[in-house]
Design a protein around this motif. Structure first.
Motif, PDB file in Angstrom:
ATOM      1  N   ILE A 335       0.827  -1.212   0.000  1.00 22.30           N
ATOM      2  CA  ILE A 335       0.000   0.000   0.000  1.00 22.30           C
ATOM      3  C   ILE A 335       0.858   1.257   0.000  1.00 22.30           C
ATOM      4  O   ILE A 335       0.564   2.221  -0.720  1.00 22.30           O
ATOM      5  CB  ILE A 335      -0.964  -0.012   1.209  1.00 22.30           C
ATOM      6  CG1 ILE A 335      -2.000  -1.122   1.048  1.00 22.30           C
ATOM      7  CG2 ILE A 335      -1.646   1.341   1.366  1.00 22.30           C
ATOM      8  CD1 ILE A 335      -2.848  -1.038  -0.215  1.00 22.30           C
ATOM      9  N   CYS A 336       1.918   1.271   0.783  1.00 25.54           N
ATOM     10  CA  CYS A 336       2.787   2.453   0.825  1.00 25.54           C
ATOM     11  C   CYS A 336       3.467   2.697  -0.518  1.00 25.54           C
ATOM     12  O   CYS A 336       3.723   3.847  -0.898  1.00 25.54           O
ATOM     13  CB  CYS A 336       3.828   2.305   1.932  1.00 25.54           C
ATOM     14  SG  CYS A 336       3.150   2.399   3.605  1.00 25.54           S
ATOM     15  N   ALA A 337       3.727   1.625  -1.240  1.00 28.11           N
ATOM     16  CA  ALA A 337       4.408   1.763  -2.538  1.00 28.11           C
ATOM     17  C   ALA A 337       3.457   2.192  -3.645  1.00 28.11           C
ATOM     18  O   ALA A 337       3.876   2.863  -4.596  1.00 28.11           O
ATOM     19  CB  ALA A 337       5.066   0.430  -2.910  1.00 28.11           C
ATOM     20  N   GLU A 338       2.164   1.847  -3.514  1.00 30.28           N
ATOM     21  CA  GLU A 338       1.253   2.049  -4.649  1.00 30.28           C
ATOM     22  C   GLU A 338       0.070   2.973  -4.362  1.00 30.28           C
ATOM     23  O   GLU A 338      -0.578   3.428  -5.304  1.00 30.28           O
ATOM     24  CB  GLU A 338       0.708   0.691  -5.111  1.00 30.28           C
ATOM     25  CG  GLU A 338       1.792  -0.270  -5.587  1.00 30.28           C
ATOM     26  CD  GLU A 338       1.237  -1.622  -5.998  1.00 30.28           C
ATOM     27  OE1 GLU A 338      -0.010  -1.757  -6.092  1.00 30.28           O
ATOM     28  OE2 GLU A 338       2.046  -2.546  -6.227  1.00 30.28           O
ATOM     29  N   HIS A 339      -0.210   3.256  -3.085  1.00 31.64           N
ATOM     30  CA  HIS A 339      -1.439   3.988  -2.786  1.00 31.64           C
ATOM     31  C   HIS A 339      -1.243   5.089  -1.743  1.00 31.64           C
ATOM     32  O   HIS A 339      -2.158   5.401  -0.984  1.00 31.64           O
ATOM     33  CB  HIS A 339      -2.529   3.018  -2.334  1.00 31.64           C
ATOM     34  CG  HIS A 339      -2.862   1.994  -3.375  1.00 31.64           C
ATOM     35  ND1 HIS A 339      -3.608   2.288  -4.495  1.00 31.64           N
ATOM     36  CD2 HIS A 339      -2.517   0.684  -3.483  1.00 31.64           C
ATOM     37  CE1 HIS A 339      -3.727   1.200  -5.250  1.00 31.64           C
ATOM     38  NE2 HIS A 339      -3.073   0.218  -4.659  1.00 31.64           N
ATOM     39  N   SER A 340      -0.070   5.689  -1.716  1.00 26.40           N
ATOM     40  CA  SER A 340       0.172   6.804  -0.808  1.00 26.40           C
ATOM     41  C   SER A 340      -0.505   8.066  -1.339  1.00 26.40           C
ATOM     42  O   SER A 340      -0.924   8.131  -2.502  1.00 26.40           O
ATOM     43  CB  SER A 340       1.671   7.064  -0.664  1.00 26.40           C
ATOM     44  OG  SER A 340       2.189   7.623  -1.871  1.00 26.40           O
ATOM     45  N   SER A 341      -0.606   9.085  -0.504  1.00 26.99           N
ATOM     46  CA  SER A 341      -1.227  10.341  -0.924  1.00 26.99           C
ATOM     47  C   SER A 341      -0.449  10.987  -2.069  1.00 26.99           C
ATOM     48  O   SER A 341      -1.050  11.552  -2.996  1.00 26.99           O
ATOM     49  CB  SER A 341      -1.325  11.300   0.267  1.00 26.99           C
ATOM     50  OG  SER A 341      -0.067  11.506   0.864  1.00 26.99           O
ATOM     51  N   VAL A 342       0.861  10.904  -2.037  1.00 31.56           N
ATOM     52  CA  VAL A 342       1.664  11.489  -3.118  1.00 31.56           C
ATOM     53  C   VAL A 342       1.475  10.712  -4.414  1.00 31.56           C
ATOM     54  O   VAL A 342       1.350  11.294  -5.500  1.00 31.56           O
ATOM     55  CB  VAL A 342       3.160  11.540  -2.722  1.00 31.56           C
ATOM     56  CG1 VAL A 342       4.024  11.940  -3.919  1.00 31.56           C
ATOM     57  CG2 VAL A 342       3.364  12.520  -1.572  1.00 31.56           C
ATOM     58  N   HIS A 343       1.424   9.378  -4.301  1.00 30.14           N
ATOM     59  CA  HIS A 343       1.187   8.556  -5.503  1.00 30.14           C
ATOM     60  C   HIS A 343      -0.148   8.932  -6.141  1.00 30.14           C
ATOM     61  O   HIS A 343      -0.245   9.098  -7.365  1.00 30.14           O
ATOM     62  CB  HIS A 343       1.181   7.076  -5.121  1.00 30.14           C
ATOM     63  CG  HIS A 343       0.899   6.151  -6.271  1.00 30.14           C
ATOM     64  ND1 HIS A 343       1.884   5.652  -7.081  1.00 30.14           N
ATOM     65  CD2 HIS A 343      -0.275   5.655  -6.759  1.00 30.14           C
ATOM     66  CE1 HIS A 343       1.341   4.881  -8.022  1.00 30.14           C
ATOM     67  NE2 HIS A 343       0.024   4.866  -7.843  1.00 30.14           N
ATOM     68  N   ARG A 344      -1.197   9.104  -5.314  1.00 25.36           N
ATOM     69  CA  ARG A 344      -2.505   9.435  -5.865  1.00 25.36           C
ATOM     70  C   ARG A 344      -2.508  10.843  -6.459  1.00 25.36           C
ATOM     71  O   ARG A 344      -3.136  11.090  -7.499  1.00 25.36           O
ATOM     72  CB  ARG A 344      -3.574   9.312  -4.772  1.00 25.36           C
ATOM     73  CG  ARG A 344      -4.967   9.222  -5.305  1.00 25.36           C
ATOM     74  CD  ARG A 344      -5.218   7.944  -6.132  1.00 25.36           C
ATOM     75  NE  ARG A 344      -5.297   6.776  -5.291  1.00 25.36           N
ATOM     76  CZ  ARG A 344      -4.438   5.750  -5.369  1.00 25.36           C
ATOM     77  NH1 ARG A 344      -3.461   5.744  -6.258  1.00 25.36           N
ATOM     78  NH2 ARG A 344      -4.557   4.706  -4.576  1.00 25.36           N
ATOM     79  N   ALA A 345      -1.811  11.769  -5.806  1.00 25.25           N
ATOM     80  CA  ALA A 345      -1.728  13.138  -6.334  1.00 25.25           C
ATOM     81  C   ALA A 345      -1.000  13.161  -7.674  1.00 25.25           C
ATOM     82  O   ALA A 345      -1.359  13.926  -8.579  1.00 25.25           O
ATOM     83  CB  ALA A 345      -1.017  14.039  -5.323  1.00 25.25           C
ATOM     84  N   GLU A 346       0.012  12.326  -7.824  1.00 26.31           N
ATOM     85  CA  GLU A 346       0.716  12.238  -9.101  1.00 26.31           C
ATOM     86  C   GLU A 346      -0.202  11.705 -10.198  1.00 26.31           C
ATOM     87  O   GLU A 346      -0.136  12.155 -11.351  1.00 26.31           O
ATOM     88  CB  GLU A 346       1.951  11.354  -8.959  1.00 26.31           C
ATOM     89  CG  GLU A 346       3.069  12.000  -8.146  1.00 26.31           C
ATOM     90  CD  GLU A 346       4.223  11.044  -7.875  1.00 26.31           C
ATOM     91  OE1 GLU A 346       5.328  11.543  -7.545  1.00 26.31           O
ATOM     92  OE2 GLU A 346       4.026   9.805  -7.969  1.00 26.31           O
ATOM     93  N   GLU A 347      -1.067  10.744  -9.847  1.00 22.73           N
ATOM     94  CA  GLU A 347      -2.050  10.259 -10.812  1.00 22.73           C
ATOM     95  C   GLU A 347      -2.981  11.381 -11.251  1.00 22.73           C
ATOM     96  O   GLU A 347      -3.277  11.537 -12.440  1.00 22.73           O
ATOM     97  CB  GLU A 347      -2.875   9.117 -10.204  1.00 22.73           C
ATOM     98  CG  GLU A 347      -2.162   7.791 -10.149  1.00 22.73           C
ATOM     99  CD  GLU A 347      -3.079   6.666  -9.702  1.00 22.73           C
ATOM    100  OE1 GLU A 347      -2.814   5.512 -10.078  1.00 22.73           O
ATOM    101  OE2 GLU A 347      -4.059   6.939  -8.977  1.00 22.73           O
TER     102      GLU A 347
END
Length: 379
Positions: A335-347
């Motif tokens: 989850i930390c690798a694929e669904h962090s707040s920064v990861h979602r913001a980048e999407e």
């Protein structure tokens, strides 16, 4: 008119998490946008039930403002709306149809709709019972963002004329949600607002196991549960818990229960924000089963699935602490690798960039009640 670099959200709530999962979703996403250098304004209607339960009246990573009604929204924020780089309207906004009309008529940047309740919305669009969005408005947005992935995105484009439907799952702030090292004195816990269609699963997967294991401790945290519900004596009830205390609550649980509303289970690909939060906190998860969960967490390795009282009691009695902790560590890493707040913001960044850079828009599909009819319906 000079375009600003501001992103404006108009959503159900960000200042209060009482009785809703939207606030946690928005907080995580917008914190991620802030870390990427974006300026964000969040507008929410001032509602009495949120006013008396504000657990984040001031947010350091965005500007939040309350408004009384749509007239005030138009009067105070139209110039800012016109200048914004992007405007994103969320599901379940009060008088949402009028809010969408305002955004579609006046915003000059990317116009997006973020649906945190997509299966519910799609079902209601079919018979025009959706209070916060009309079918005619769907093709007018540059971007339809959905917390539900999978086939429902194709349906939004095919049946409702969405120009671009993209998944934008919930996420988790991995700095706020971490393992706490707290003693695990709760055998199984659940964090979630009452929902009539989710209650039978809570009875089957938590209350009945509690009755069968009377010497073990269980807990349910969430608002709006009817007063006449009868709880087992070994189930602790807490009406509301502010997000700042969630990590400690997860840390106390030997296992946490993840439950999904009926519409979301049917559609699949609808992970709850609680699933991500629990995983980030290193808490072993027992979840109901739905299509797409295996694309987020691997069953048997990162999450355990259950659909009966027997399934849950066997897990609680037969899965060792060492096995549970190994599973929790694997889920946290994923989850930390694929669904962090920064990861979602980048999407979200990539979706907005693609929408902004589209030089030629598709012609609006010929669906019932498109733009010309919208103008009439608004009056």
């Amino acid at each position: 008119m000079r375009r600003s670099d501001e992103i404006i959200f108009i959503g159900l709530s960000i200042t209060s998490s009482w009785g809703n999962g939207h606030a946690s979703t928005y907080r995580s996403l917008i914190r991620g946008l802030h870390r990427l250098g974006h300026k964000v304004l969040f507008l929410e209607r001032d509602q009495p039930w949120y006013a008396s339960n504000r657990d984040a009246p001031i947010l350091p990573y965005c500007q939040s403002r309350l408004y009384l009604d749509v007239d005030e929204l138009r009067a105070r924020y139209t110039p800012r709306l016109r200048a914004a780089a992007a405007v994103i309207v969320g599901s379940y906004v009060d008088e949402g149809r009028q809010v969408c009309d305002w955004v579609l008529d006046h915003a000059t940047g990317v116009k997006a709709f973020y649906d945190i309740d997509t299966p519910v919305t799609v079902a209601r669009l079919q018979d025009d019972s959706c209070e916060y969005l009309r079918a005619a408005q769907v093709p007018e947005f540059d971007l339809m963002l959905s917390f539900t992935g999978g086939p429902i995105l194709e349906r939004l484009e095919r049946d409702f004329g969405a120009r671009s439907a993209r998944p934008l799952y919930c996420s988790v702030d991995v700095d706020q949600y971490q393992p706490t090292g707290t003693h695990r004195d709760i055998e199984l816990g659940y964090l979630g607002t009452y929902s009539e269609d989710r209650q039978p699963a809570l009875e089957t997967l938590l209350n009945e196991p509690a009755r069968r294991l009377p010497k073990r401790r269980f807990a349910v945290v969430g608002a709006q549960y009817p007063d006449d519900l009868v709880w087992p004596k070994n189930v602790q009830r807490v009406d509301h818990m502010a997000p700042g205390s969630h990590a400690l609550f997860y840390g106390r649980q030997r296992f946490t229960l993840n439950l999904t509303r009926a519409d979301m289970r049917k559609a699949g690909y609808s992970p709850s924000v609680r699933l991500f939060e629990a995983a980030a906190c290193g808490t072993p998860i027992i979840s109901d089963e739905w299509v797409g969960i295996d694309e987020l967490l691997e069953p048997g390795k990162e999450v355990l699935l259950a659909d009966s009282t027997r399934d849950v009691t066997e897990i609680l009695e037969n899965v060792s602490d060492a096995e549970a902790e190994q599973m929790a560590a694997a889920a946290r890493e994923r989850i930390c690798a694929e669904h962090s707040s920064v990861h979602r913001a980048e999407e979200l960044e990539s979706y907005l960039s693609a929408a902004r850079g589209a030089a030629v828009r598709k012609p609006l599909p010929s669906v019932a009640g498109t733009s010309g009819e919208r103008a009439v319906a608004a009056h």
